[in-house]
Design a protein around this motif. Structure first.
Motif, PDB file in Angstrom:
ATOM      1  N   PRO A  99       0.810  -1.230   0.000  1.00 47.05           N
ATOM      2  CA  PRO A  99       0.000   0.000   0.000  1.00 47.05           C
ATOM      3  C   PRO A  99       0.838   1.273   0.000  1.00 47.05           C
ATOM      4  O   PRO A  99       0.387   2.311  -0.504  1.00 47.05           O
ATOM      5  N   LYS A 100       2.044   1.205   0.553  1.00 46.19           N
ATOM      6  CA  LYS A 100       2.903   2.390   0.558  1.00 46.19           C
ATOM      7  C   LYS A 100       3.432   2.683  -0.845  1.00 46.19           C
ATOM      8  O   LYS A 100       3.555   3.852  -1.233  1.00 46.19           O
ATOM      9  N   LYS A 142       0.625   4.351  -2.592  1.00 46.47           N
ATOM     10  CA  LYS A 142       0.479   5.752  -2.201  1.00 46.47           C
ATOM     11  C   LYS A 142       1.475   6.636  -2.944  1.00 46.47           C
ATOM     12  O   LYS A 142       1.127   7.736  -3.407  1.00 46.47           O
ATOM     13  N   TYR A 172      -6.476   0.053  -4.170  1.00 44.21           N
ATOM     14  CA  TYR A 172      -5.756   0.630  -3.033  1.00 44.21           C
ATOM     15  C   TYR A 172      -6.320   1.980  -2.584  1.00 44.21           C
ATOM     16  O   TYR A 172      -5.699   2.666  -1.778  1.00 44.21           O
ATOM     17  N   SER A 184      -6.548   2.637   1.265  1.00 40.06           N
ATOM     18  CA  SER A 184      -5.252   2.824   1.944  1.00 40.06           C
ATOM     19  C   SER A 184      -4.594   4.118   1.504  1.00 40.06           C
ATOM     20  O   SER A 184      -3.894   4.771   2.288  1.00 40.06           O
ATOM     21  N   ALA A 194      -3.482   7.078   4.129  1.00 39.97           N
ATOM     22  CA  ALA A 194      -2.051   7.317   4.329  1.00 39.97           C
ATOM     23  C   ALA A 194      -1.770   8.784   4.571  1.00 39.97           C
ATOM     24  O   ALA A 194      -2.389   9.666   4.001  1.00 39.97           O
TER      25      ALA A 194
END
Length: 486
Positions: free
Chosen positions: A131-132, A135, A472, A475, A479
């Motif tokens: 998920p990072k 982002k 995603y 998320s 974030a």
């Protein structure tokens, strides 16, 4: 009393990583996973008819799945005596689950807990990093669309080339990173379980436990997979799951390093050109001596961490290559370090890159100024084409403009003066047929080609990147940028 300041602490957990990733690879997390695996094994064996496993024992195991500080102390004393970390924790678990003490680890080898735990930890670590990456991709998508039409000087060989746009360059970064997202997701989806395979992968001990019932041996692994959240086990294991799995995960995980190094390097060059800057805190200091400095420290950090991550792949390949026969223990120490560090590095990198991409500052006037220094050279091909249309020899035009370009370049490089190629063209009678066109030809947006359309197609509504990021969205919204200290 010894404090944290008296012993070595890794910078990854102390400075760069998320508490979530640091916690995942903590001793408490790892050894608590062992206890869950021992519970899953006992539960499954009981479900398959092993009546020496009591409900009371299972309940005691359930009540003590998290390893306490006291448990660690018991295990420490036991390991010092027995020289075996798994048996030390079997003993510690048995002390707090006395009704189950005799059946904990029944039929299993040490790799039942160590290897299955590593697969669980890698799976969960991938779930943290993926998920990072998404982002960061969202940030680059937003940036690329915002600046899709802003003309900028492009470079080949780090020398001025043609005109592109700020957004198209960012879309190129995003495309590379999207490939990394694909690879992370692929290895996450393909990651399987070792299960209960016995000492060298023959399941001989479990065949004996189940009185020769081969079906129950298969059922045991099916139950374990269900409880641990895996779809199935690897078909063949030795004492360990094949270390080829580590190589495949490492190839994906470390592949991120090349992408982010490319992005960070571009940003560092753009900072040198004063065209794009990193986020900057109000009280941030660039240098202890040079107060004016505004260094691209986050991009430098990314490049530094990525260098360490990129080097991990070779270790996993060498380990797999040297696993003699059914197992060699020379994989143990290095994997204790490299599996956690690989994901801690990836976590730290994506956190920092998220911060950078959320706060990039673009300086359009400086970009335009830099571009206009080189644009006269870039329009020479168009000048030649227009002259030819007016009946001038293409070779004559090429030679005339080559001479003037060289003179203008020498003035820029040799004398440090502005580019005056256009003035030289205006003063040369040969070019009179296109004099009236020159002002119109010096508009940078005329030379960006399909940059805006390319960005829209990839990053815009319905584009490949938007489709890739669709799963995603939750998320991405949740974030927040991480503002880390250096």
């Amino acid at each position: 009393m010894t404090s944290q300041y008296d012993t070595y602490q890794t910078s990854l957990t102390g400075r760069y990583c998320s508490p979530e990733m640091s916690g995942l690879f903590s001793q408490r997390s790892r050894h608590s996973a062992w206890r869950k695996l021992w519970l899953y094994l006992a539960q499954s064996e009981k479900e398959l008819g092993i009546d020496t496993i009591t409900d009371e024992g299972l309940e005691q195991m359930k009540a003590h799945l998290t390893v306490t500080d006291d448990d660690f102390e018991i295990a420490r004393v036991e390991e010092k005596k027995r020289r075996h970390d798994v048996m030390a924790h079997v003993h510690a678990f048995g002390q707090v689950s006395p009704a189950a003490a005799g059946i904990i680890h029944y039929g299993a080898t040490s790799c039942y807990v160590t290897d299955n735990t590593e697969l669980i930890l890698m799976r969960d670590a991938l779930d943290i990093v993926i998920p990072k990456i998404a982002k960061v991709l969202h940030n680059l998508q937003t940036f690329a669309l915002q600046w899709k039409a802003e003309p900028t000087l492009s470079f080949t060989h780090l020398q001025p080339a043609q005109v592109s746009t700020v957004g198209k360059r960012a879309a190129g970064w995003a495309q590379d990173l999207m490939m990394d997202l694909d690879e992370y997701q692929r290895v996450r989806n393909e990651l399987l379980f070792r299960g209960a395979q016995g000492t060298t992968g023959t399941q001989a001990s479990f065949l004996e436990i189940f009185d020769g019932d081969h079906g129950k041996c298969d059922q045991l692994n099916e139950l374990l997979c269900q409880k641990a959240g895996f779809k199935e086990c690897y078909d063949i294991s030795t004492q360990t799951y094949t270390r080829k799995v580590d190589c495949l995960v490492a190839n994906a995980a470390t592949g991120l390093a090349t992408t982010v190094t490319k992005i960070a390097s571009d940003l560092r060059h753009l900072a040198f050109l004063n065209e794009v800057g990193e986020p900057r805190e109000a009280d941030q200091i660039g240098s202890s001596a040079m107060a004016y400095k505004q260094n691209p420290m986050r991009s430098e950090r990314i490049a530094s961490l990525a260098r360490a991550l990129q080097g991990k792949a070779a270790n996993f390949m060498n380990t797999h290559a040297t696993q003699w026969m059914e197992r060699s223990l020379d994989d143990s120490a290095i994997r204790r370090m490299d599996i956690p560090e690989m994901f801690l590095l990836a976590d730290a990198i994506t956190i920092t890159l998220q911060n950078v991409t959320e706060g990039l500052t673009v300086f359009p006037k400086k970009i335009h100024s830099n571009l206009m220094q080189e644009l006269p050279f870039m329009v020479t091909e168009s000048i030649i084409m227009r002259l030819v249309k007016k009946g001038v020899s293409r070779q004559d035009a090429h030679e005339e403009i080559r001479v003037l370009s060289f003179e203008a370049s020498l003035r820029v490089k040799g004398d440090g003066l502005p580019n005056n190629l256009v003035d030289r063209i205006r003063d040369t009678e040969f070019f009179k047929p296109i004099w009236a066109d020159l002002d119109e030809m010096l508009k940078p947006e005329l030379y960006t080609g399909r940059s805006s359309q390319i960005v829209d197609k990839f990053c815009g509504p319905g584009g490949k990147l938007e489709q890739k990021l669709a799963p995603y969205q939750a998320s991405i919204k949740a974030a927040k940028a991480a503002h880390l200290s250096v």
